[in-house]
Scaffold this active site. Structure first.
Site, PDB file in Angstrom:
ATOM      1  NE  ARG A   1      -0.926   9.852   3.815  1.00  0.00           N
ATOM      2  CZ  ARG A   1      -0.058   9.072   3.190  1.00  0.00           C
ATOM      3  NH1 ARG A   1       0.086   7.827   3.556  1.00  0.00           N
ATOM      4  NH2 ARG A   1       0.680   9.546   2.212  1.00  0.00           N
TER       5      ARG A   1
ATOM      6  NE  ARG B   1       3.830   7.599  -5.228  1.00  0.00           N
ATOM      7  CZ  ARG B   1       3.752   7.762  -3.916  1.00  0.00           C
ATOM      8  NH1 ARG B   1       4.618   7.135  -3.133  1.00  0.00           N
ATOM      9  NH2 ARG B   1       2.838   8.526  -3.376  1.00  0.00           N
TER      10      ARG B   1
HETATM   11  P1  AMP Z   1       1.964   7.257  -0.087  1.00  0.00           P
HETATM   12  O1  AMP Z   1       2.478   6.187  -0.984  1.00  0.00           O
HETATM   13  O2  AMP Z   1       2.001   6.872   1.354  1.00  0.00           O
HETATM   14  O3  AMP Z   1       2.589   8.596  -0.352  1.00  0.00           O
HETATM   15  O4  AMP Z   1       0.409   7.420  -0.443  1.00  0.00           O
HETATM   16  C1  AMP Z   1      -0.018   7.836  -1.725  1.00  0.00           C
HETATM   17  C2  AMP Z   1      -1.469   8.280  -1.657  1.00  0.00           C
HETATM   18  O5  AMP Z   1      -2.301   7.185  -1.251  1.00  0.00           O
HETATM   19  C3  AMP Z   1      -1.768   9.377  -0.664  1.00  0.00           C
HETATM   20  O6  AMP Z   1      -1.513  10.675  -1.177  1.00  0.00           O
HETATM   21  C4  AMP Z   1      -3.258   9.154  -0.376  1.00  0.00           C
HETATM   22  O7  AMP Z   1      -4.050   9.627  -1.441  1.00  0.00           O
HETATM   23  C5  AMP Z   1      -3.340   7.627  -0.390  1.00  0.00           C
HETATM   24  N1  AMP Z   1      -3.089   7.068   0.959  1.00  0.00           N
HETATM   25  C6  AMP Z   1      -2.031   6.305   1.360  1.00  0.00           C
HETATM   26  N2  AMP Z   1      -2.115   5.965   2.651  1.00  0.00           N
HETATM   27  C7  AMP Z   1      -3.261   6.545   3.118  1.00  0.00           C
HETATM   28  C8  AMP Z   1      -3.898   6.613   4.388  1.00  0.00           C
HETATM   29  N3  AMP Z   1      -3.370   6.017   5.466  1.00  0.00           N
HETATM   30  N4  AMP Z   1      -5.072   7.297   4.479  1.00  0.00           N
HETATM   31  C9  AMP Z   1      -5.620   7.894   3.421  1.00  0.00           C
HETATM   32  N5  AMP Z   1      -5.058   7.896   2.196  1.00  0.00           N
HETATM   33  C10 AMP Z   1      -3.890   7.233   2.031  1.00  0.00           C
END
Ligand code: AMP
Length: 218
Positions: free
Chosen positions: A91, A164
């Site tokens: 990311r 969520r």
């Molecule tokens: P997601 O389920 O991919 O939308 O991730 C939910 C949250 O987890 C994000 O908004 C970040 O706060 C954290 N997160 C998930 N993947 C990453 C990553 N690769 N790097 C940093 N934070 C992450």
């Protein structure tokens, strides 16, 4: 048709998780979602989970070091040998560089980076209406996909659902801003290596799957 190693990129709510689940079955590969791993740590109440919760609730990113470590360990597990889908990682540029190093180190070569592209104005509605079955994880939506029988999961019959904590309008705005500022610069990074394929994510789920499979099978 097997052995694919790919990154699924795209904005929050773009359908990465949904498509990753379909691709897992279609190609016999595993979804590696840093978001799911972090939510599991939050639910388990570990130190990492406690730290991550505040950051996630604000729509910011947890440290590069933490997620790079999580993915590196996970890639060593036996179920990744046949292939994997990175969902929500990398990311940031630092994460992409960390991924490069670890793949080189492990002797793994990426097949493809697929960007699921969806206009911003569609994403807020997509995200704020979504919920999942708390037992099997089947995904639903208040407007686009309600269970066939009210309050009962189509897939497993369970009657409890979860939403969520970060799927609210305010956090979504900050997650989108984070995506544009920190994650979208990775697209030219992968394009310059000839790895990037863009798929139109603003169409129904099955059509998006067909486009992704076309990329992977070509
Ligand atoms: P997601 O389920 O991919 O939308 O991730 C939910 C949250 O987890 C994000 O908004 C970040 O706060 C954290 N997160 C998930 N993947 C990453 C990553 N690769 N790097 C940093 N934070 C992450």
């Amino acid at each position: 048709m097997t052995g694919k190693r790919l990154i699924l990129m795209g904005p929050p709510g773009g359908g990465k998780g949904t498509q990753a689940k379909v691709l897992e079955d279609a190609y016999g590969i595993v979804q590696l979602s840093t978001g799911d791993m972090l939510r599991a740590a939050v639910a388990a109440g570990t130190d990492l989970g406690k730290q991550a919760k505040t950051i996630m609730d604000a729509g910011n990113l947890v440290s590069d070091e933490i997620v790079i470590g999580m993915i590196s360990e996970r890639l060593d597990e036996a179920d990744c040998a046949n292939g994997f889908i990175l969902d929500g990682f990398p990311r940031t540029v630092a994460q992409a560089e960390g991924l490069d190093l670890m793949l080189k180190d492990k002797g793994i070569v990426l097949d493809s980076v697929v960007e699921i592209r969806v206009p911003d104005q569609k994403l807020v509605d997509r995200i704020t209406g979504r919920f999942t079955c708390s037992k099997c994880g089947e995904g639903y939506h208040d407007t686009f996909k309600l269970p066939k029988t009210a309050d009962t999961c189509d897939a497993c019959g369970n009657t409890e659902f979860t939403r969520r904590a970060d799927d609210n309008a305010e956090t979504v705005k900050s997650r989108l801003k984070t995506y544009h500022e920190q994650t979208s610069p990775l697209l030219p990074f992968y394009e310059s290596r000839g790895l990037l394929a863009v798929v139109d994510g603003d169409q129904e789920m099955g059509a998006v799957t067909i486009e992704i499979k076309r990329v992977l099978d070509s």
